[in-house]
Design a protein around this motif. Structure first.
Motif, PDB file in Angstrom:
ATOM      1  N   PRO A  42      -3.237   1.637  -3.531  1.00  0.00           N
ATOM      2  CA  PRO A  42      -3.350   0.195  -3.212  1.00  0.00           C
ATOM      3  C   PRO A  42      -4.165  -0.577  -2.342  1.00  0.00           C
ATOM      4  N   ARG A  43      -4.560   0.480  -1.177  1.00  0.00           N
ATOM      5  CA  ARG A  43      -5.827   0.145  -0.484  1.00  0.00           C
ATOM      6  C   ARG A  43      -6.343   1.400   0.196  1.00  0.00           C
ATOM      7  N   ALA A  50       5.021   0.850  -6.086  1.00  0.00           N
ATOM      8  CA  ALA A  50       3.674   1.102  -6.585  1.00  0.00           C
ATOM      9  C   ALA A  50       3.539   1.133  -8.249  1.00  0.00           C
ATOM     10  N   ILE A  51       4.647   0.905  -8.890  1.00  0.00           N
ATOM     11  CA  ILE A  51       4.586   0.851 -10.099  1.00  0.00           C
ATOM     12  C   ILE A  51       4.811  -0.684 -10.713  1.00  0.00           C
ATOM     13  N   GLY A  55      -3.570   9.528   2.000  1.00  0.00           N
ATOM     14  CA  GLY A  55      -4.689  10.272   1.446  1.00  0.00           C
ATOM     15  C   GLY A  55      -5.533   8.958   0.633  1.00  0.00           C
ATOM     16  N   MET A  56      -6.807   9.751   0.315  1.00  0.00           N
ATOM     17  CA  MET A  56      -7.892   8.672  -0.410  1.00  0.00           C
ATOM     18  C   MET A  56      -8.116   9.056  -1.752  1.00  0.00           C
ATOM     19  N   GLU A  57      -7.542   9.952  -2.319  1.00  0.00           N
ATOM     20  CA  GLU A  57      -7.732  10.345  -3.553  1.00  0.00           C
ATOM     21  C   GLU A  57      -6.571  10.738  -4.454  1.00  0.00           C
ATOM     22  N   ARG A  88      -1.873   5.784  -0.041  1.00  0.00           N
ATOM     23  CA  ARG A  88      -1.804   6.644  -1.355  1.00  0.00           C
ATOM     24  C   ARG A  88      -0.281   6.670  -1.810  1.00  0.00           C
ATOM     25  N   VAL A  89       0.003   6.369  -3.060  1.00  0.00           N
ATOM     26  CA  VAL A  89       1.387   6.458  -3.485  1.00  0.00           C
ATOM     27  C   VAL A  89       1.312   7.362  -4.463  1.00  0.00           C
TER      28      VAL A  89
END
Length: 196
Positions: free
Chosen positions: A131-132, A15-16, A111-113, A136-137
Motif C-alpha cells: 500500500p505504501r 488489502a484486497i 517489508g518492501m517487496e 506490506r500486506v
C-alpha cells in the motif's frame, strides 16, 4: 516475549477489494518473535468458534495463519530476537476478515517487496500488496464451503428482533404511603441543604 492487542473491528480498509455485504474483522498486534505464531493460531481457534466455521475451514485457516505469521517473523529477523536485549523488535499485525464467501487471513509488516517463494497459496486466492513504502500486506483467502449459506444468513440477519409485548404484563396500582413520601421529601431537602 509477545505483546498482544486484540481488536474486533466492524470494517476497515482491506488489502484486497472491498466485498459487498457486512464484513467482520479481528486484528492482533504482535511483536515479530516466534511466539507470535502461537498467538495467531489461538486467534484462529477463537474466531472459528465465534463465527461458527466448520473444522475443515478452521484447519486450513490455522495452517495459512501459521505460514503467513512465520514468514513475517522470519522476514523481520524475529527468529534471532530470543534475548531480552534485542535492540529492535519489529511489529506485525495479523488480521482475520469474514466475508460472505471466504475468510481472509492477512499479515501486515514492514517489508518492501513481495515474498519469494510465496508462503501459502489457496484455491480461493492469495497475494501481496504494497500500500505504501514500508508497509506490506501478505494475504490468502479460505473458501467457506458448506457454511456459505449459513454465514450469509448470519451476516444479513444482524441482531435478533425482540417480540413486542401485547399490553402490560401486570396492571399498575398507585400506592399512597404518606410516611414513605415524607421520608423521601425529608431526604431530598437534606441533600439540597448540604450542597448550599
Amino acid at each position: 516475549m509477545t505483546a498482544v492487542q486484540i481488536h474486533e473491528l466492524p470494517t476497515a480498509a482491506l488489502a484486497i477489494p472491498q466485498p459487498r455485504g457486512e464484513v467482520r474483522m479481528y486484528e492482533l498486534g504482535l511483536v515479530a518473535v516466534p511466539s507470535a505464531i502461537t498467538c495467531a493460531r489461538l486467534l484462529v481457534a477463537y474466531v472459528a468458534r465465534r463465527w461458527r466455521l466448520d473444522r475443515t475451514c478452521e484447519r486450513e485457516l490455522g495452517r495459512a495463519a501459521e505460514a503467513l505469521v512465520h514468514y513475517a517473523v522470519a522476514a523481520a529477523g524475529g527468529e534471532r530476537a530470543h534475548s531480552r536485549h534485542a535492540e529492535v523488535l519489529n511489529l506485525i499485525a495479523f488480521r482475520l476478515v469474514l466475508t460472505p464467501r471466504a475468510v481472509i487471513a492477512e499479515v501486515w509488516d514492514s517489508g518492501m517487496e513481495p515474498p519469494k517463494p510465496f508462503p501459502v497459496t489457496t484455491a480461493a486466492g492469495s497475494g501481496c500488496d504494497l500500500p505504501r513504502p514500508g508497509l506490506r500486506v501478505v494475504w490468502c483467502a479460505i473458501c467457506l464451503e458448506g457454511t456459505e449459506k449459513e454465514v450469509e444468513a448470519q451476516t444479513a440477519a444482524g441482531f435478533p428482533r425482540r417480540q413486542r409485548l401485547q399490553g402490560p404484563v401486570q396492571e399498575c396500582v398507585a400506592m399512597r404511603d404518606p410516611e414513605l413520601l415524607q421520608r423521601v421529601l425529608s431526604g431530598l431537602r437534606a441533600f439540597g441543604a448540604g450542597e448550599a
